[in-house]
Design a protein around this motif. Structure first.
Motif, PDB file in Angstrom:
ATOM      1  N   LEU A  20       0.856  -1.176   0.000  1.00 27.91           N
ATOM      2  CA  LEU A  20       0.000   0.000   0.000  1.00 27.91           C
ATOM      3  C   LEU A  20       0.895   1.229   0.000  1.00 27.91           C
ATOM      4  O   LEU A  20       1.824   1.332   0.811  1.00 27.91           O
ATOM      5  N   ILE A  21       0.614   2.156  -0.909  1.00 28.63           N
ATOM      6  CA  ILE A  21       1.410   3.368  -1.065  1.00 28.63           C
ATOM      7  C   ILE A  21       0.489   4.574  -0.944  1.00 28.63           C
ATOM      8  O   ILE A  21      -0.516   4.664  -1.656  1.00 28.63           O
ATOM      9  N   ASN A  22       0.818   5.487  -0.038  1.00 28.31           N
ATOM     10  CA  ASN A  22       0.060   6.735   0.053  1.00 28.31           C
ATOM     11  C   ASN A  22       1.003   7.852   0.486  1.00 28.31           C
ATOM     12  O   ASN A  22       2.223   7.662   0.563  1.00 28.31           O
TER      13      ASN A  22
ATOM     14  N   LEU B  51      -2.731   0.226  -4.281  1.00 24.43           N
ATOM     15  CA  LEU B  51      -2.716  -1.151  -3.781  1.00 24.43           C
ATOM     16  C   LEU B  51      -2.087  -2.027  -4.856  1.00 24.43           C
ATOM     17  O   LEU B  51      -2.640  -2.181  -5.948  1.00 24.43           O
ATOM     18  N   MET B  52      -0.933  -2.582  -4.539  1.00 21.39           N
ATOM     19  CA  MET B  52      -0.148  -3.350  -5.500  1.00 21.39           C
ATOM     20  C   MET B  52      -0.025  -4.791  -5.029  1.00 21.39           C
ATOM     21  O   MET B  52       0.570  -5.077  -3.993  1.00 21.39           O
ATOM     22  N   PRO B  53      -0.582  -5.759  -5.781  1.00 18.38           N
ATOM     23  CA  PRO B  53      -0.542  -7.159  -5.335  1.00 18.38           C
ATOM     24  C   PRO B  53       0.811  -7.812  -5.587  1.00 18.38           C
ATOM     25  O   PRO B  53       1.529  -7.485  -6.541  1.00 18.38           O
TER      26      PRO B  53
ATOM     27  N   GLN C 160      -1.734 -17.344  -9.069  1.00 20.41           N
ATOM     28  CA  GLN C 160      -1.711 -15.954  -9.522  1.00 20.41           C
ATOM     29  C   GLN C 160      -3.092 -15.425  -9.885  1.00 20.41           C
ATOM     30  O   GLN C 160      -3.273 -14.221 -10.055  1.00 20.41           O
ATOM     31  N   LEU C 161      -4.096 -16.306 -10.007  1.00 18.23           N
ATOM     32  CA  LEU C 161      -5.421 -15.865 -10.442  1.00 18.23           C
ATOM     33  C   LEU C 161      -6.180 -15.108  -9.364  1.00 18.23           C
ATOM     34  O   LEU C 161      -7.130 -14.379  -9.656  1.00 18.23           O
ATOM     35  N   GLU C 162      -5.793 -15.283  -8.121  1.00 12.72           N
ATOM     36  CA  GLU C 162      -6.499 -14.610  -7.029  1.00 12.72           C
ATOM     37  C   GLU C 162      -6.340 -13.093  -7.104  1.00 12.72           C
ATOM     38  O   GLU C 162      -7.305 -12.344  -6.873  1.00 12.72           O
ATOM     39  N   ALA C 163      -5.142 -12.622  -7.428  1.00 13.48           N
ATOM     40  CA  ALA C 163      -4.857 -11.187  -7.387  1.00 13.48           C
ATOM     41  C   ALA C 163      -5.773 -10.363  -8.291  1.00 13.48           C
ATOM     42  O   ALA C 163      -6.356  -9.365  -7.835  1.00 13.48           O
ATOM     43  N   PRO C 164      -5.938 -10.724  -9.577  1.00 14.58           N
ATOM     44  CA  PRO C 164      -6.847  -9.903 -10.402  1.00 14.58           C
ATOM     45  C   PRO C 164      -8.304  -9.953  -9.954  1.00 14.58           C
ATOM     46  O   PRO C 164      -9.047  -8.990 -10.159  1.00 14.58           O
TER      47      PRO C 164
ATOM     48  N   ASP D 289       8.450 -18.240 -10.931  1.00 16.41           N
ATOM     49  CA  ASP D 289       9.120 -17.623  -9.793  1.00 16.41           C
ATOM     50  C   ASP D 289       8.382 -17.922  -8.488  1.00 16.41           C
ATOM     51  O   ASP D 289       7.158 -18.095  -8.472  1.00 16.41           O
ATOM     52  N   ALA D 290       9.132 -17.942  -7.395  1.00 19.73           N
ATOM     53  CA  ALA D 290       8.530 -18.153  -6.075  1.00 19.73           C
ATOM     54  C   ALA D 290       7.609 -17.003  -5.702  1.00 19.73           C
ATOM     55  O   ALA D 290       6.541 -17.202  -5.115  1.00 19.73           O
ATOM     56  N   ILE D 291       8.026 -15.785  -6.044  1.00 19.66           N
ATOM     57  CA  ILE D 291       7.229 -14.591  -5.772  1.00 19.66           C
ATOM     58  C   ILE D 291       6.796 -14.017  -7.113  1.00 19.66           C
ATOM     59  O   ILE D 291       7.624 -13.595  -7.918  1.00 19.66           O
ATOM     60  N   HIS D 292       5.500 -14.030  -7.341  1.00 15.68           N
ATOM     61  CA  HIS D 292       4.944 -13.545  -8.604  1.00 15.68           C
ATOM     62  C   HIS D 292       4.468 -12.114  -8.434  1.00 15.68           C
ATOM     63  O   HIS D 292       3.713 -11.804  -7.504  1.00 15.68           O
ATOM     64  N   VAL D 293       4.923 -11.247  -9.332  1.00 16.14           N
ATOM     65  CA  VAL D 293       4.478  -9.855  -9.333  1.00 16.14           C
ATOM     66  C   VAL D 293       3.588  -9.655 -10.558  1.00 16.14           C
ATOM     67  O   VAL D 293       4.082  -9.667 -11.688  1.00 16.14           O
ATOM     68  N   PRO D 294       2.271  -9.496 -10.363  1.00 11.84           N
ATOM     69  CA  PRO D 294       1.365  -9.397 -11.514  1.00 11.84           C
ATOM     70  C   PRO D 294       1.661  -8.246 -12.462  1.00 11.84           C
ATOM     71  O   PRO D 294       1.288  -8.285 -13.631  1.00 11.84           O
TER      72      PRO D 294
END
Length: 446
Positions: free
Chosen positions: A108-110, A177-179, A243-247, A404-409
């Motif tokens: 989260l960025i603000n 908000l960045m997943p 990865q489908l949960e994020a969208p 990758d272990a950590i997926h960045v959408p």
């Protein structure tokens, strides 16, 4: 205490939100929108989201939305046990998740800083209709782990921002908000679920980066436990659909923006390599994640020539924030598989929580019966999974190897207060009555 904007949001019709959902990119505080004869100059000041506005978004992104029911059959037509315990969590979330893995987290960025969001431990489901706004704010604040005292930003150019986004994305007053998705737990869990098929239907995993040889399971094929004629390349599994949960969560957030009368849209974020700090990059990076860095091996020459996943550095975690389920955070991949088993069936495991199931089942004794009767993974499934996972790590010195272990959408959602003057100046019907009444309902401004 009642809050008119919040009450209005709770009662906003679903289909109205779906059909009125639009990207409204121009926020308060953008001084000029340069577009030829459509150029617009604003006198509005940036207006950050208030704590309750932000809390509603955090609740949708990260909150517990209620209890789920174990409504799967666990016997076949001959009353033989079949697998019915695939879940990694039982508490629900606002969007569907493969095997309820819930591997999606958010940055989260603000204006006040940059945060990592995680659900508080032992958090009970939240009844949003019967929870005071102050309690929702408390929950949201408990989700936050502050990483930076400022808004995370990058130069307003490629590869950090694409096209016109650099003028309207991640601007003062906005909330981002960045997943980010931890694939490792569900990768292991998904392997086990695939292996619970009946005799003759259990697949033999192959490695297409190694000329389709068996992925550590040759003895299981030879014994007949796995079907040699049902080959599945590891690359076909990708991220086990984690990865489908994020969208899906992002879409829910967009609908909530509409119900709240806020503006915003889903669009390209910083690339994964920039966010996680891939080694030896020429670009600025946001954070320096831990990476598994495969060493050069002659028998991996084809992988190196094509720079396939197996030889790429693999982001696995961020120190003090979160870690994937792989070395060096566990000693071996066998230990990682044991962690998944413990999470599901251990003393405090998902399928060992009698108190949870007593809240779900109507009749006394059914919770205890369910815990006793529901099938667990057979020993052979666990052993095959360990062999596959150890093969991947031993061969490539990374886990997973084909994703990758950590997926960045690579996308994020921006929420902001809409500059209504801009839309009034140029367009017919560019916003709805809830956008028009937002300032009065949420901020008491006439």
């Amino acid at each position: 205490m009642k809050h008119p904007g919040f009450e209005y949001t709770l009662n906003y019709p679903l289909f109205k939100a779906i059909f009125e959902r639009r990207s409204r990119r121009i926020s308060k505080g953008i001084k000029a929108v340069r577009a030829g004869s459509l150029t617009y100059t604003s006198i509005q000041k940036p207006q950050p989201l208030e704590l309750l506005e932000e809390a509603v978004l955090i609740l949708v992104a990260m909150g517990f939305t209620g209890r789920t029911t174990p409504d799967r059959p666990f016997q076949d037509e001959q009353n033989k046990n079949i697998m019915a315990t695939p879940n990694l969590h039982m508490i629900g979330r606002s969007a569907g998740s493969p095997d309820n893995a819930q591997g999606t987290y958010f940055f989260l960025i603000n204006d006040s800083g940059t945060y990592f969001l995680r659900r508080p431990q032992d958090q009970e489901p939240i009844d949003i209709y019967n929870t005071e706004p102050e309690k929702l704010i408390e929950f949201a604040e408990a989700c936050k782990q502050k990483l930076l005292d400022k808004r995370l930003d990058m130069p307003r150019q490629m590869p950090y921002y694409i096209g016109s986004n650099r003028f309207v994305s991640n601007v003062e007053g906005s909330t981002i908000l960045m997943p980010i998705v931890d694939v490792t737990w569900q990768y292991i869990n998904g392997l086990m679920f695939l292996l619970t098929q009946p005799d003759g239907q259990r697949p033999a995993f192959t490695d297409e980066m190694k000329f389709n040889r068996y992925a550590g399971i040759k003895r299981w094929v030879k014994s007949g436990y796995l079907n040699k004629d049902m080959k599945i390349p590891l690359g076909m599994l990708e991220a086990m659909r984690t990865q489908l949960e994020a969208p899906l969560v992002l879409q829910n957030l967009m609908l909530v923006l509409q119900a709240m009368g806020l503006g915003g849209w889903i669009h390209a974020s910083f690339p994964g390599s920039v966010l996680t700090g891939v080694p030896k990059t020429n670009f600025k990076v946001a954070f320096q994640f831990d990476y598994q860095k495969p060493s050069f091996k002659l028998n991996n020459i084809l992988n190196w020539l094509t720079y396939s996943h197996g030889v790429r550095p693999n982001p696995i975690g961020l120190e003090g924030v979160f870690q994937g389920l792989c070395p060096p955070y566990v000693k071996t991949m066998s230990d990682a598989v044991d962690r998944v088993i413990a999470e599901k069936y251990g003393k405090r495991g998902v399928y060992s929580d009698k108190d949870y199931f007593e809240e779900i089942f109507k009749n006394e004794g059914l919770a205890e019966d369910y815990i006793k009767q529901v099938p667990h993974y057979p020993r052979e499934v666990i052993e095959v999974t360990k062999d596959v996972c150890n093969y991947i790590y031993d061969t490539y010195k990374r886990f997973p190897a084909h994703t990758d272990a950590i997926h960045v959408p690579g996308v994020w959602l921006q929420a902001h207060h809409v500059d209504l003057d801009y839309y009034d100046h140029l367009f017919h019907d560019a916003y709805t009555e809830v956008n028009a009444m937002h300032q009065e309902a949420w901020h008491g401004e006439k």
